[in-house]
Motif scaffolding. Sequence first.
Motif, short mmCIF file in Angstrom:
data_model
loop_
_atom_site.label_atom_id
_atom_site.label_comp_id
_atom_site.label_asym_id
_atom_site.label_seq_id
_atom_site.Cartn_x
_atom_site.Cartn_y
_atom_site.Cartn_z
N SER A 220 0.80 -1.23 0.00
CA SER A 220 0.00 0.00 0.00
C SER A 220 0.83 1.28 0.00
N THR A 221 2.03 1.22 -0.53
CA THR A 221 2.87 2.41 -0.51
C THR A 221 3.25 2.91 -1.90
N GLU A 222 2.51 2.48 -2.92
CA GLU A 222 2.84 2.90 -4.27
C GLU A 222 2.28 4.28 -4.61
N ASP A 223 1.23 4.67 -3.95
CA ASP A 223 0.70 6.02 -4.16
C ASP A 223 0.00 6.48 -2.89
N MET A 224 -0.31 7.77 -2.84
CA MET A 224 -0.89 8.33 -1.64
C MET A 224 -2.23 7.70 -1.29
N ASP A 225 -3.09 7.51 -2.29
CA ASP A 225 -4.42 6.97 -2.01
C ASP A 225 -4.34 5.57 -1.41
N ALA A 226 -3.41 4.74 -1.92
CA ALA A 226 -3.28 3.38 -1.38
C ALA A 226 -2.80 3.42 0.07
N ALA A 227 -1.86 4.32 0.37
CA ALA A 227 -1.36 4.43 1.74
C ALA A 227 -2.45 4.91 2.69
N LEU A 228 -3.21 5.91 2.27
CA LEU A 228 -4.29 6.41 3.12
C LEU A 228 -5.38 5.37 3.29
N ARG A 229 -5.66 4.62 2.23
CA ARG A 229 -6.67 3.57 2.33
C ARG A 229 -6.23 2.49 3.32
N ALA A 230 -4.94 2.17 3.34
CA ALA A 230 -4.46 1.18 4.30
C ALA A 230 -4.70 1.64 5.73
N GLU A 231 -4.47 2.93 5.98
CA GLU A 231 -4.75 3.47 7.32
C GLU A 231 -6.22 3.32 7.68
N ILE A 232 -7.08 3.71 6.75
CA ILE A 232 -8.52 3.68 7.01
C ILE A 232 -9.02 2.24 7.20
N ASP A 233 -8.46 1.31 6.42
CA ASP A 233 -8.90 -0.09 6.51
C ASP A 233 -8.35 -0.78 7.75
N PHE A 234 -7.09 -0.54 8.09
CA PHE A 234 -6.42 -1.34 9.11
C PHE A 234 -6.53 -0.75 10.52
N GLN A 235 -6.49 0.57 10.63
CA GLN A 235 -6.43 1.16 11.97
C GLN A 235 -7.66 0.84 12.84
N PRO A 236 -8.87 0.88 12.27
CA PRO A 236 -10.03 0.53 13.10
C PRO A 236 -9.97 -0.89 13.65
N ILE A 237 -9.38 -1.80 12.87
CA ILE A 237 -9.23 -3.17 13.34
C ILE A 237 -8.32 -3.20 14.56
N LEU A 238 -7.20 -2.50 14.47
CA LEU A 238 -6.24 -2.50 15.57
C LEU A 238 -6.78 -1.77 16.79
N ARG A 239 -7.59 -0.75 16.58
CA ARG A 239 -8.15 -0.02 17.72
C ARG A 239 -9.09 -0.90 18.54
N GLN A 240 -9.67 -1.92 17.93
CA GLN A 240 -10.56 -2.84 18.63
C GLN A 240 -9.84 -4.08 19.15
N SER A 241 -8.53 -4.18 18.89
CA SER A 241 -7.81 -5.39 19.27
C SER A 241 -7.53 -5.43 20.77
N ARG A 242 -7.41 -6.63 21.29
CA ARG A 242 -7.07 -6.81 22.70
C ARG A 242 -5.65 -6.29 22.98
N ASP A 243 -4.76 -6.42 22.00
CA ASP A 243 -3.40 -5.94 22.21
C ASP A 243 -3.36 -4.42 22.39
N HIS A 244 -4.17 -3.69 21.62
CA HIS A 244 -4.21 -2.23 21.79
C HIS A 244 -4.76 -1.86 23.17
N LEU A 245 -5.83 -2.54 23.58
CA LEU A 245 -6.40 -2.27 24.90
C LEU A 245 -5.42 -2.62 26.01
N GLU A 246 -4.69 -3.71 25.82
CA GLU A 246 -3.67 -4.10 26.80
C GLU A 246 -2.57 -3.05 26.88
N ALA A 247 -2.14 -2.54 25.73
CA ALA A 247 -1.09 -1.52 25.72
C ALA A 247 -1.56 -0.25 26.42
N ALA A 248 -2.81 0.13 26.18
CA ALA A 248 -3.35 1.32 26.84
C ALA A 248 -3.40 1.13 28.35
N SER A 249 -3.84 -0.05 28.78
CA SER A 249 -3.90 -0.33 30.23
C SER A 249 -2.50 -0.36 30.83
#
Length: 262
Positions: A220-249
């Motif tokens: 997802s690093t060949e152009d700006m749109d692909a990179a931004l789309r990767a953020e939009i697609d992947f970040q919400p998944i990670l925000r709901q992950s147990r690992d993210h919640l564990e890191a915050a705690s």
Amino acid sequence: MSGHSDERIQVTRDGEVAIVTIDNPGRRNALGRQMRLALRDTIHQLMVADSESRAIVLTGAGGQFSAGADISEMTKRTVLQSREILDESCQVVREMLSGPKPVVAAVEGSAFGAGLSLAVATDHLVAASNARFCAAFMRIGLLPDTGILWTLPKKIGMSKARELLSLAREIDGVEAGRIGLANQVVEPGQALSAAIDYARALAQQPPLGMALLKSALTWSTEDMDAALRAEIDFQPILRQSRDHLEAASAFIEKRAPVFIGQ
């Protein structure tokens, strides 16, 4: 995928780090067809089905990384036979690039031809200062293969990649570090131990986050749109992950987080 085994592809363990060794020192770890298939299946197994490892180190036995394809097997083949064998080589690279776990190359001695291609396809590269790197394909009138047309420009830029691929010029570990081919340059004989240390640090990162980071950086690093789309697609998944919640705690509680890959 059918299973292929070859005693010249060895796997050992250092905690959460799996160490894959190309063990054919009599031929400077040149890769024959069965070895390539076994390497492909080994990497796939470690990436997908192995729950013990969180990072992989790829190295060679006997103070050499790999001299590339086994010349003794380069008999005359039909175009279709050559396409099949090249596809198998590309499958090895695809397993390393697409898999969820980081791969670190430990390079001593020579990484030539397809050996260089394998080293470049890893996520991180540790080189001995006197290691030798060469995309030797043009020396024998062949197109650089095993994924290096894709991976090398992404790692060191198109201008330098054109130079190394076109002239088939050898460089040492020090220059590899200078141009960004190697992430870390160490004294001769220290590449494997340094690569294992590097892999241990990577193994401490959250596995799900690492998997999505690898995917984003690879595809997802060949152009700006692909990179931004990767953020939009992947970040919400990670925000709901147990690992993210564990890191915050852990941050709030002032302790080290414990990541489980969920």
